[in-house]
Design an enzyme around this catalytic site. Structure first.
Site, short mmCIF file in Angstrom:
data_model
loop_
_atom_site.label_atom_id
_atom_site.label_comp_id
_atom_site.label_asym_id
_atom_site.label_seq_id
_atom_site.Cartn_x
_atom_site.Cartn_y
_atom_site.Cartn_z
NE ARG A 202 -11.55 -11.80 -50.78
CZ ARG A 202 -11.49 -11.93 -49.46
NH1 ARG A 202 -11.89 -10.96 -48.67
NH2 ARG A 202 -11.02 -13.04 -48.92
CG HIS B 270 -12.52 -18.15 -49.27
ND1 HIS B 270 -11.38 -17.76 -49.94
CD2 HIS B 270 -12.51 -17.46 -48.09
CE1 HIS B 270 -10.72 -16.88 -49.20
NE2 HIS B 270 -11.39 -16.69 -48.09
CD GLN C 240 -10.41 -19.35 -44.66
OE1 GLN C 240 -10.23 -18.18 -44.91
NE2 GLN C 240 -9.96 -19.92 -43.58
CG ASP D 185 -18.39 -17.75 -43.44
OD1 ASP D 185 -17.88 -16.71 -42.98
OD2 ASP D 185 -18.62 -17.91 -44.67
CB CYS E 117 -13.12 -18.47 -42.82
SG CYS E 117 -14.76 -17.72 -42.84
NE ARG F 87 -6.56 -17.98 -46.56
CZ ARG F 87 -7.33 -16.93 -46.86
NH1 ARG F 87 -8.15 -16.44 -45.94
NH2 ARG F 87 -7.35 -16.41 -48.08
N1 CP Z 1 -10.85 -15.40 -44.25
C1 CP Z 1 -10.63 -14.40 -45.15
O1 CP Z 1 -10.57 -14.60 -46.36
O2 CP Z 1 -10.45 -13.17 -44.59
P1 CP Z 1 -10.42 -11.78 -45.38
O3 CP Z 1 -11.78 -11.55 -45.95
O4 CP Z 1 -10.02 -10.76 -44.36
O5 CP Z 1 -9.39 -11.90 -46.49
N1 NVA Z 2 -18.57 -15.97 -46.46
C1 NVA Z 2 -17.72 -14.85 -46.14
C2 NVA Z 2 -16.30 -15.28 -46.05
C3 NVA Z 2 -15.32 -14.19 -45.72
C4 NVA Z 2 -13.91 -14.67 -45.70
C5 NVA Z 2 -17.91 -13.78 -47.20
O1 NVA Z 2 -18.02 -14.12 -48.39
O2 NVA Z 2 -17.99 -12.60 -46.84
#
Ligand code: CP
Ligand code: NVA
Length: 312
Positions: free
Chosen positions: A107, A134, A137, A229, A269, A297
């Site tokens: 990430r 993502h 997701q 989101d 999400c 997930r």
């Molecule tokens: N939806 C998602 O990726 O959640 P986190 O940021 O908690 O991993």
């Molecule tokens: N768009 C959000 C998604 C989190 C899962 C972010 O990038 O923070």
């Protein structure tokens, strides 16, 4: 054939057949887990590094459990210990990890970091969220809808909110699977043009309709699933106040749902900023799929890891 040994940086990295094969396997893993039946361990003896430059609940827990439940060994690394791109160059971190582990889940802030890691590591690199996409997701989300709808082709998903990473991956995977995808954002927050063009190119083969608009009310008129989101993503906290003003008309609330067909599902999400992009009432409603998405997930990522590492 299949996705064995491949990177998964973008939702466009898999075709419809591969996505549907992931859903079938995720379904099997889900059923086996619910029935507490032991399943195969395609990751037996495999090590997976997971590197997080940003916070996470769902991705961290579900990937760690996924590797464990498939018989593998997860190594969790945070930015404060690794200092990716700061303490050590991205390509050097990638080359080190490559000597020890069979896959890298990461990430990152900048998508380019993933591309660089993938260039330097022979081990497959899996995108656990970047500023562009993502994709894990999106796989779990479309799996969630596939479980409900069966054939997802020609169904209608509408995303209302920020045209950012989550919206990008949804656009691409919907296009691949023939799901009509409408994205409604305030002016200036539309999805990236390159992603929209790519989604339209993929959609020309699957016959999906891809629509980008600034009108949330029009966007929900035919929605069978309505997705949102956060307005300020991780890393955009300084813009939170400005975004609250810019996105005010884009809240998913009871008022907006009045313009959608009855029976519409609401998706998120998570994490949610309750009272901003979505109201409590809607997120906690019986038609909210947010918790099912979160559970899925795990099953979807188990399928992904099994296919990439085990070749199942
Ligand atoms: N939806 C998602 O990726 O959640 P986190 O940021 O908690 O991993
Ligand atoms: N768009 C959000 C998604 C989190 C899962 C972010 O990038 O923070």
């Amino acid at each position: 054939m299949g996705i064995k040994g491949r990177d998964f940086l973008s939702a466009a990295d898999i075709n419809a057949e591969e996505a549907l094969a992931l859903f079938e396997l995720a379904k099997r893993y889900k059923e086996q887990r619910h029935a507490k039946i032991e399943h195969d361990e395609p990751l037996k003896g495999k090590k997976v590094a997971m590197l997080f430059q940003k916070p996470s609940l769902r991705t961290r827990v579900t990937f760690e459990l996924a590797v464990h439940e498939l018989g593998g060994y997860p190594v969790i690394l945070t930015q404060s210990e690794v200092g990716l791109g700061q303490r050590e160059a991205v390509k050097d971190v990638a080359r080190n990890l490559d000597r020890w582990v069979d896959a890298i889940v990461a990430r990152v802030f900048e998508h380019e970091t993933l591309v660089e890691m993938a260039e330097w590591a022979k081990a497959p690199v899996i995108n656990a969220l970047s500023d562009l996409e993502h994709p894990c997701q999106a796989v779990a989300d479309l799996f969630t809808l596939w479980e409900i709808w069966g054939d997802v082709r020609n169904r209608n998903l509408t995303f209302v909110g920020d045209g950012f990473n989550v919206a990008h991956s949804l656009l691409l995977l919907c296009a691949t699977l023939g799901v009509n995808c409408t994205v409604a954002t305030p002016k200036g927050y539309e999805p990236k043009e390159a992603i929209v063009l790519k989604a339209k190119e993929i959609a020309s083969k699957s016959n999906a309709q891809i629509v980008i608009t600034n009108d949330p009310i029009e966007a929900v008129r035919n929605a069978e699933a309505l997705y949102t989101d956060v307005w300020a993503s991780m890393g955009q906290e300084a813009e939170a106040e400005k975004r609250k003003r810019d996105f005010a008309r884009f809240q998913v609330n009871t008022q907006l749902l009045k313009h959608a067909p009855s029976g519409v599902f609401v998706m998120h999400c998570l994490p949610a900023h309750r009272g901003e992009e979505i109201t409590d009432e809607v997120l906690d409603a019986t038609f909210s799929l947010a918790w099912e998405q979160a559970e899925n997930r795990l099953h979807a990522q188990k399928a992904l890891l099994a296919k990439i590492l085990g070749g199942d």
